[in-house]
Design a protein around this motif. Sequence first.
Motif, PDB file in Angstrom:
ATOM      1  N   ILE A 232      -3.098 -13.800   9.692  1.00  0.00           N
ATOM      2  CA  ILE A 232      -2.553 -12.432   9.579  1.00  0.00           C
ATOM      3  C   ILE A 232      -3.402 -11.184   9.559  1.00  0.00           C
ATOM      4  CG2 ILE A 232      -0.785 -11.000   8.212  1.00  0.00           C
ATOM      5  CD1 ILE A 232       0.752 -13.589   7.644  1.00  0.00           C
ATOM      6  N   MET A 233      -3.422 -10.130  10.359  1.00  0.00           N
ATOM      7  CA  MET A 233      -4.282  -9.187  10.306  1.00  0.00           C
ATOM      8  C   MET A 233      -3.462  -8.010   9.998  1.00  0.00           C
ATOM      9  SD  MET A 233      -6.452 -10.523  13.519  1.00  0.00           S
ATOM     10  CE  MET A 233      -7.959  -9.251  13.169  1.00  0.00           C
ATOM     11  N   SER A 234      -4.167  -6.959   9.418  1.00  0.00           N
ATOM     12  CA  SER A 234      -3.517  -5.639   8.929  1.00  0.00           C
ATOM     13  C   SER A 234      -4.205  -4.449   9.272  1.00  0.00           C
ATOM     14  CB  SER A 234      -3.053  -5.484   7.643  1.00  0.00           C
ATOM     15  OG  SER A 234      -4.353  -5.330   6.773  1.00  0.00           O
TER      16      SER A 234
ATOM     17  N   SER B  18       0.891  -1.302   0.043  1.00  0.00           N
ATOM     18  CA  SER B  18       0.036   0.125  -0.075  1.00  0.00           C
ATOM     19  C   SER B  18       0.981   1.149  -0.008  1.00  0.00           C
ATOM     20  CB  SER B  18      -0.963   0.005   1.249  1.00  0.00           C
ATOM     21  OG  SER B  18      -0.235   0.160   2.380  1.00  0.00           O
ATOM     22  N   LYS B  19       0.093   2.502  -0.177  1.00  0.00           N
ATOM     23  CA  LYS B  19       0.785   3.744   0.087  1.00  0.00           C
ATOM     24  C   LYS B  19       0.951   4.265   1.420  1.00  0.00           C
ATOM     25  CE  LYS B  19      -0.636   4.700  -4.770  1.00  0.00           C
ATOM     26  NZ  LYS B  19      -1.251   5.441  -5.636  1.00  0.00           N
ATOM     27  N   SER B  20       0.808   3.656   2.517  1.00  0.00           N
ATOM     28  CA  SER B  20       0.885   4.060   3.601  1.00  0.00           C
ATOM     29  C   SER B  20       1.456   3.072   4.667  1.00  0.00           C
ATOM     30  CB  SER B  20      -0.962   4.613   4.238  1.00  0.00           C
ATOM     31  OG  SER B  20      -1.357   3.222   4.273  1.00  0.00           O
ATOM     32  N   HIS B  21       1.959   3.625   5.862  1.00  0.00           N
ATOM     33  CA  HIS B  21       2.332   2.519   6.761  1.00  0.00           C
ATOM     34  C   HIS B  21       1.200   1.681   7.282  1.00  0.00           C
ATOM     35  CE1 HIS B  21       5.546   5.322   7.012  1.00  0.00           C
ATOM     36  NE2 HIS B  21       6.256   4.729   7.619  1.00  0.00           N
ATOM     37  N   VAL B  22       1.753   0.437   7.496  1.00  0.00           N
ATOM     38  CA  VAL B  22       0.657  -0.612   7.778  1.00  0.00           C
ATOM     39  C   VAL B  22       1.240  -1.492   8.939  1.00  0.00           C
ATOM     40  CG1 VAL B  22      -0.286  -2.745   6.971  1.00  0.00           C
ATOM     41  CG2 VAL B  22      -0.386  -0.963   5.431  1.00  0.00           C
ATOM     42  N   ALA B  23       0.354  -1.831   9.904  1.00  0.00           N
ATOM     43  CA  ALA B  23       0.781  -2.573  11.037  1.00  0.00           C
ATOM     44  C   ALA B  23      -0.013  -3.987  10.743  1.00  0.00           C
ATOM     45  CB  ALA B  23       0.174  -2.112  12.378  1.00  0.00           C
ATOM     46  N   PHE B  24       0.929  -5.110  11.264  1.00  0.00           N
ATOM     47  CA  PHE B  24       0.380  -6.466  10.940  1.00  0.00           C
ATOM     48  C   PHE B  24       0.416  -7.192  12.345  1.00  0.00           C
ATOM     49  CE2 PHE B  24       4.740  -7.309   9.661  1.00  0.00           C
ATOM     50  CZ  PHE B  24       4.923  -8.430  10.611  1.00  0.00           C
ATOM     51  N   LYS B  25      -0.094  -8.168  12.468  1.00  0.00           N
ATOM     52  CA  LYS B  25      -0.069  -9.188  13.743  1.00  0.00           C
ATOM     53  C   LYS B  25      -0.396 -10.472  13.331  1.00  0.00           C
ATOM     54  CE  LYS B  25      -4.050  -8.516  16.386  1.00  0.00           C
ATOM     55  NZ  LYS B  25      -4.915  -8.337  17.720  1.00  0.00           N
ATOM     56  N   PHE B  26       0.079 -11.476  13.982  1.00  0.00           N
ATOM     57  CA  PHE B  26      -0.320 -12.854  13.874  1.00  0.00           C
ATOM     58  C   PHE B  26      -1.221 -13.405  14.886  1.00  0.00           C
ATOM     59  CE2 PHE B  26       3.826 -13.281  11.364  1.00  0.00           C
ATOM     60  CZ  PHE B  26       3.416 -14.356  10.213  1.00  0.00           C
TER      61      PHE B  26
ATOM     62  N   VAL C 159      -8.548  -8.917   7.620  1.00  0.00           N
ATOM     63  CA  VAL C 159      -7.888  -9.983   7.721  1.00  0.00           C
ATOM     64  C   VAL C 159      -7.283 -10.271   6.496  1.00  0.00           C
ATOM     65  CG1 VAL C 159      -8.258 -12.607   7.870  1.00  0.00           C
ATOM     66  CG2 VAL C 159      -9.706 -10.970   9.544  1.00  0.00           C
ATOM     67  N   GLU C 160      -5.955 -10.433   6.263  1.00  0.00           N
ATOM     68  CA  GLU C 160      -5.288 -10.501   5.307  1.00  0.00           C
ATOM     69  C   GLU C 160      -5.410 -11.892   4.598  1.00  0.00           C
ATOM     70  OE1 GLU C 160      -3.550  -8.393   3.315  1.00  0.00           O
ATOM     71  OE2 GLU C 160      -4.087  -6.591   4.502  1.00  0.00           O
ATOM     72  N   GLN C 161      -5.031 -13.006   5.347  1.00  0.00           N
ATOM     73  CA  GLN C 161      -4.933 -14.319   5.041  1.00  0.00           C
ATOM     74  C   GLN C 161      -5.132 -15.247   6.136  1.00  0.00           C
ATOM     75  OE1 GLN C 161      -6.056 -16.669   2.814  1.00  0.00           O
ATOM     76  NE2 GLN C 161      -4.638 -15.504   1.418  1.00  0.00           N
ATOM     77  N   ILE C 162      -5.595 -16.500   5.766  1.00  0.00           N
ATOM     78  CA  ILE C 162      -5.857 -17.569   6.830  1.00  0.00           C
ATOM     79  C   ILE C 162      -4.838 -18.561   6.469  1.00  0.00           C
ATOM     80  CG2 ILE C 162      -6.976 -19.384   7.983  1.00  0.00           C
ATOM     81  CD1 ILE C 162      -8.029 -16.477   8.908  1.00  0.00           C
ATOM     82  N   LEU C 163      -3.736 -18.958   6.999  1.00  0.00           N
ATOM     83  CA  LEU C 163      -2.741 -19.573   6.616  1.00  0.00           C
ATOM     84  C   LEU C 163      -2.771 -20.935   7.201  1.00  0.00           C
ATOM     85  CD1 LEU C 163       0.339 -17.219   7.220  1.00  0.00           C
ATOM     86  CD2 LEU C 163      -0.711 -17.695   5.118  1.00  0.00           C
ATOM     87  N   ARG C 164      -2.815 -22.150   6.526  1.00  0.00           N
ATOM     88  CA  ARG C 164      -2.843 -23.589   6.826  1.00  0.00           C
ATOM     89  C   ARG C 164      -1.460 -24.228   6.661  1.00  0.00           C
ATOM     90  NH1 ARG C 164      -3.605 -28.031   3.495  1.00  0.00           N
ATOM     91  NH2 ARG C 164      -3.687 -26.946   1.649  1.00  0.00           N
ATOM     92  N   VAL C 165      -1.372 -25.054   7.651  1.00  0.00           N
ATOM     93  CA  VAL C 165       0.052 -25.753   8.022  1.00  0.00           C
ATOM     94  C   VAL C 165       0.248 -26.759   6.960  1.00  0.00           C
ATOM     95  CG1 VAL C 165       1.465 -26.976   9.651  1.00  0.00           C
ATOM     96  CG2 VAL C 165       0.090 -24.911  10.448  1.00  0.00           C
ATOM     97  N   VAL C 166       1.249 -26.943   6.331  1.00  0.00           N
ATOM     98  CA  VAL C 166       1.633 -28.092   5.573  1.00  0.00           C
ATOM     99  C   VAL C 166       3.048 -28.618   5.891  1.00  0.00           C
ATOM    100  CG1 VAL C 166       2.085 -28.826   2.822  1.00  0.00           C
ATOM    101  CG2 VAL C 166       0.219 -26.952   3.382  1.00  0.00           C
ATOM    102  N   PHE C 167       3.232 -29.835   5.956  1.00  0.00           N
ATOM    103  CA  PHE C 167       4.301 -30.539   6.599  1.00  0.00           C
ATOM    104  C   PHE C 167       5.115 -31.098   5.197  1.00  0.00           C
ATOM    105  CE2 PHE C 167       2.114 -31.106  10.447  1.00  0.00           C
ATOM    106  CZ  PHE C 167       2.957 -30.400  11.353  1.00  0.00           C
ATOM    107  N   LEU C 168       6.334 -31.036   5.308  1.00  0.00           N
ATOM    108  CA  LEU C 168       7.281 -31.451   4.206  1.00  0.00           C
ATOM    109  C   LEU C 168       8.186 -32.647   4.835  1.00  0.00           C
ATOM    110  CD1 LEU C 168       8.438 -27.951   3.021  1.00  0.00           C
ATOM    111  CD2 LEU C 168       6.324 -29.176   1.945  1.00  0.00           C
TER     112      LEU C 168
END
Length: 266
Positions: A166-168, A107-115, A191-200
Amino acid sequence: MAIDEEKSPSDGKILGLFKLPFRHTGNTHSTSSSSSSHHHSQLHQSHNSSLVEGSNSQNTASSSVSSVARSLLPTRRRLRLDPANKLYFPYEPGKQVQSAIRIKNTSKSHVAFKFQTTEPKSCYMRPPAAILAPGESIIATVFKFVEPPENNEKPLDQKSRVKFKIMSLKVKGAVDYAPELFDEQKDQVAVEQILRVVFLDVDRPTPALEKLKRQLAEAEAALEARKKPPEDTGPKIIGEGLVIDEWKERRERYLARQQVEGVDSV
């Protein structure tokens, strides 16, 4: 004559009978006309009120449709994530493993995010939150303890129920991060994204595993760089604001040495 006298009253009565209906008819016509005008006025007012009510109903309906349409539109992203919607972890039961994700402010402004995570006791993030300037990016590291498999399940067959979010939040300027930011402006949080866990599988090289290793190495290098004290490339400030650079310091030593040599020669 008597006959004539008898006819006269009857003639008057007959004329009266003929006149009365016409007078009555005239009154009826005026009354009906006024009543018709009143009825027409009522119909006109009713029609106008119906138009107003219909217009108001249409405006309300259109605003409701607009709000529904806005709610159906996808939220504009402030951050770009890599990987986009997954967190890859090497599968090592009984150990604490790491994942990495690059977060960039688009974006064109400062953004805070958190988990946020569904299992805060077994997972933590570094950093758990931060503020990014426009165009700035960071690689966040996620730590997770991998539980040993149950019922002799194959390592990669078990499904992880752990999820990360991840929220912004758009902020004004380069302010210091504080958890209260998200509490004070809840209506602006996205809410930016819901992340799913994948094992390798660590024993089977894959592009995702190689990418994870590169991101983890880059995150570790960035962490070490932040730990180092900043190099002092500017002039030294001592005493009461006296500025001494290297050239002046060497010159003063040279002059002092010249004075000593001159005294010795005398």
